[in-house]
Design an enzyme around this catalytic site. Sequence first.
Site, short mmCIF file in Angstrom:
data_model
loop_
_atom_site.label_atom_id
_atom_site.label_comp_id
_atom_site.label_asym_id
_atom_site.label_seq_id
_atom_site.Cartn_x
_atom_site.Cartn_y
_atom_site.Cartn_z
N ASP A 23 85.79 76.46 47.31
CA ASP A 23 84.82 77.12 48.20
C ASP A 23 84.38 78.53 47.78
OD1 ASP A 23 86.10 75.06 49.49
OD2 ASP A 23 86.77 76.24 51.19
N GLN A 37 87.64 80.23 45.98
CA GLN A 37 88.96 79.60 45.91
C GLN A 37 89.22 79.24 44.45
OE1 GLN A 37 91.10 78.36 49.10
NE2 GLN A 37 90.33 80.44 48.98
N TRP A 83 96.15 71.73 43.29
CA TRP A 83 97.60 71.69 43.48
C TRP A 83 97.95 71.95 44.92
CZ3 TRP A 83 100.56 74.49 38.96
CH2 TRP A 83 100.43 73.71 37.80
N PHE A 126 93.82 80.92 51.38
CA PHE A 126 92.74 79.97 51.60
C PHE A 126 91.47 80.69 52.03
CE2 PHE A 126 94.99 75.57 52.09
CZ PHE A 126 95.49 75.70 50.80
N SER A 127 90.46 79.89 52.33
CA SER A 127 89.10 80.43 52.47
C SER A 127 88.92 81.43 53.61
CB SER A 127 88.12 79.28 52.68
OG SER A 127 87.94 78.62 51.47
N ARG A 132 91.98 77.51 60.09
CA ARG A 132 91.65 78.24 58.86
C ARG A 132 90.18 78.63 58.75
NH1 ARG A 132 93.30 73.00 57.31
NH2 ARG A 132 91.59 71.64 56.73
N ASP A 133 89.94 79.43 57.71
CA ASP A 133 88.60 79.80 57.23
C ASP A 133 87.89 80.79 58.16
OD1 ASP A 133 89.36 77.87 55.42
OD2 ASP A 133 88.07 76.30 56.27
N GLU A 158 85.92 72.69 59.18
CA GLU A 158 86.28 73.73 58.22
C GLU A 158 85.10 74.68 58.02
OE1 GLU A 158 87.49 71.17 54.76
OE2 GLU A 158 89.47 71.94 55.19
C1 FRU Z 1 87.50 73.56 52.18
C2 FRU Z 1 88.96 73.98 52.28
C3 FRU Z 1 89.17 75.05 53.33
C4 FRU Z 1 90.43 75.70 52.86
C5 FRU Z 1 90.26 75.68 51.37
C6 FRU Z 1 91.54 75.56 50.59
O1 FRU Z 1 87.18 72.99 50.95
O2 FRU Z 1 89.76 72.85 52.54
O3 FRU Z 1 89.24 74.57 54.64
O4 FRU Z 1 90.59 76.99 53.36
O5 FRU Z 1 89.42 74.58 51.08
O6 FRU Z 1 91.32 75.75 49.23
#
Ligand code: FRU
Length: 489
Positions: A42, A58, A67, A104-105, A172-173, A226
């Site tokens: 992302d 990411q 991974w 993560f994002s 998340r995100d 997400e």
């Molecule tokens: C979307 C996602 C996000 C997460 C990230 C992890 O592609 O799954 O929800 O934060 O990628 O790399």
Amino acid sequence: MNTHQKMLEVANQALRQAVEQLRFDPHKPALHAHAPANWLNDPNGLVYFNGEYHLFYQHNPFAPEHWGSGRIHWGHMKSKDLVHWEHLPIALAPSEDYDRDGCFSGGAAVQDGKLYLFYTSNIFTVPPGLPDDLLQQQCVAVSEDGIHFEKSELNPLIKHPPAGIGQDNHFRDPNVFFHDGTWYMLVGNRLGDNGKILLYRSDDLLRWEYVKVFGESSGDMGYMWECPDFFSLNGKDVLAFSPQGIGWPDQPNISGYYLGRLDYETLNFSHGEFYKLDHGFDFYAPQSFTDGKGRRILFGWMRMPRNAEKQWAGSMTLPRELRVTGNRLTIHPVEELTLLRQQQITVSDVRLRQDNRTTYPGIKGTCIELLCTFDLTNTDAAEFGLELRSSLDGDQKTVVTYSKEHNTITLDRNQSGDYVSGTRVLEMQRRAEKLELHIFLDTCMMEMFINYGEYVMSGWLFPDPGNEEIAFFSRGGSTTIKSVDCWGL
Ligand code: FRU
């Protein structure tokens, strides 16, 4: 040096080594923003900061795969013009107990000249090999120079969604926006099989108070939402997000948006139906931001097929400008992409005869921009279209077909080369007098903007490197091509 700085050194060193070991790969995009080597997913923390565009992403600097554990960092690049990118040192590494299994994002915010990166800290709570169980919390890292980031001692800023509202293993995100003296944060979440987005509020970007459920599925809009991305444009409010589980069998996770109005008194977001942001393959998890010219610019992640074993994986899309037209967004390649144009070849006012496969001198290539306008009022063909990245014998090709009867566009990559297959059919709502296809090819990537941004279809293609023919065809009648412009890029 603190733990974070040490881990960043190790990661940057690994990435330098990976770059040194890169073998020539004719499939590697030439023009798209992507990682120097290894894994990218992302776009994160998109921001126009001190007169430059910053794109975080990411990134696993150690291998061309995501991974499960401990590897996801935030890669970083910047640009003055959105098309030429400079790689910067990795910005975030999973260095702390609370984010040891990945940063993560998330998104960016600027306050008092400082750049805040909000991200989700990820911890696997069961040993590797068992079905994923995660603890996801919201964190921040702050920078004054836009390059070096320090994680806040207050991390994690948000530890859990409220009990009974959402799950803490899929939380998340963070996406942060500002309105009338208050900061707001949206966080993607789920409860059982229903995706949702939670709204938080803050005065100082550090202490966050839960407000309400901002949006949610009631059974038919996916099990997890997400990458929320909220913004206002031309007096409309837009919530873009990436629901999991409602796409195609070969790509169940897709991205789209609701357009509507946020009432800042009640914080109710009322909106119309869900529209996809891209109707092709591989596009996911986009994020957008407003630049110095007031434009809303979006990048998406082009997820590479898993079997494409390479020393790099994934790319950003080209930068796309969003505009509001009526109750929809239209999506346009940013005007800076014209900076890449080299020699131009134009063909105009030609008639394609029934069942002819026609090529035009000079209209071909592997890195090109192609702008085709078809006159539908003067076309009696049942269908017509073009073959991209075709071999001379036409055995390998990616086929774009417009059906006049159904007003559909089909993107067929069953003969597009290695790793990819399948078709996508776009049903267009409006019948127009012209059909405009604005196509960008960058080695193994294609992006097609249809009818002045009404729709986009994108995808990876892996043809043999020498296959660069573009052929036009017309079936069941003849077709009028108003013009074809082709620029080498
Ligand atoms: C979307 C996602 C996000 C997460 C990230 C992890 O592609 O799954 O929800 O934060 O990628 O790399």
